[in-house]
Scaffold this motif. Structure first.
Motif, short mmCIF file in Angstrom:
data_model
loop_
_atom_site.label_atom_id
_atom_site.label_comp_id
_atom_site.label_asym_id
_atom_site.label_seq_id
_atom_site.Cartn_x
_atom_site.Cartn_y
_atom_site.Cartn_z
N ASP A 156 0.79 -1.24 0.00
CA ASP A 156 0.00 0.00 0.00
C ASP A 156 0.82 1.28 0.00
N HIS A 157 2.03 1.24 -0.49
CA HIS A 157 2.84 2.44 -0.61
C HIS A 157 2.83 2.92 -2.06
N ARG A 158 2.95 4.23 -2.22
CA ARG A 158 3.06 4.81 -3.55
C ARG A 158 4.54 5.05 -3.82
N VAL A 159 5.01 4.64 -4.99
CA VAL A 159 6.41 4.83 -5.37
C VAL A 159 6.44 5.95 -6.41
N HIS A 160 7.10 7.05 -6.05
CA HIS A 160 7.09 8.24 -6.90
C HIS A 160 8.50 8.54 -7.41
N PHE A 161 8.62 8.74 -8.72
CA PHE A 161 9.86 9.17 -9.35
C PHE A 161 9.60 10.57 -9.92
N SER A 162 10.22 11.58 -9.32
CA SER A 162 10.00 12.95 -9.74
C SER A 162 10.34 13.11 -11.23
N GLY A 163 9.44 13.74 -11.96
CA GLY A 163 9.65 13.98 -13.39
C GLY A 163 9.30 12.79 -14.26
N SER A 206 4.31 7.89 -10.92
CA SER A 206 4.10 7.17 -9.68
C SER A 206 3.46 5.81 -9.93
N PHE A 207 3.90 4.83 -9.13
CA PHE A 207 3.29 3.50 -9.16
C PHE A 207 2.48 3.34 -7.88
N SER A 208 1.28 2.80 -8.00
CA SER A 208 0.43 2.56 -6.84
C SER A 208 -0.55 1.45 -7.21
#
Length: 96
Positions: free
Chosen positions: A39-46, A49-51
C-alpha cells in the motif's frame, strides 16, 4: 524496447557491467512491487508514480456462454505519469 535492450543501453551509456545492471533493475522492480503490494506509492520525480487502484465489484458477461458473472472488488497496479513526462512525449510526437 525489451528489458534486455534496456539493460544493454544502460550498460553501454554508463560503462557498468551488464550483469550488475540486470541485477539492479531486477531489484528495482522487486522493491516497486513490494512497496505497491504493501500500500505504498512509489514516486519518481519527473517520471511518475506507481500505486494500486481499487476496482469496484461489478457485473460482467461471459461472452462464450452469454451469462452474467460477478467480478468481485479487486486491486490492480496503476501507473500515473508526471506532467513533465507527458509534456516531453507530446513534444517528441510533434516532431515525428
Amino acid at each position: 524496447m525489451t528489458k534486455s535492450e534496456v539493460i544493454l543501453a544502460i550498460a553501454r551509456k554508463t560503462g557498468i557491467d551488464k550483469e550488475d545492471v540486470k541485477n539492479t533493475i531486477d531489484e528495482l522492480f522487486r522493491v516497486i512491487q513490494d512497496a505497491v503490494i504493501d500500500d505504498h506509492r512509489v514516486h519518481f520525480s519527473g517520471f511518475g508514480s506507481f500505486s494500486k487502484k481499487k476496482r469496484a465489484k461489478k457485473i460482467g458477461r461471459n461472452i462464450s456462454t452469454n451469462t452474467a458473472i460477478v467480478v468481485e472488488e479487486h486491486y490492480i497496479p496503476f501507473f500515473k505519469h508526471s506532467k513533465f513526462f507527458a509534456a516531453k512525449i507530446k513534444a517528441a510526437g510533434a516532431t515525428c
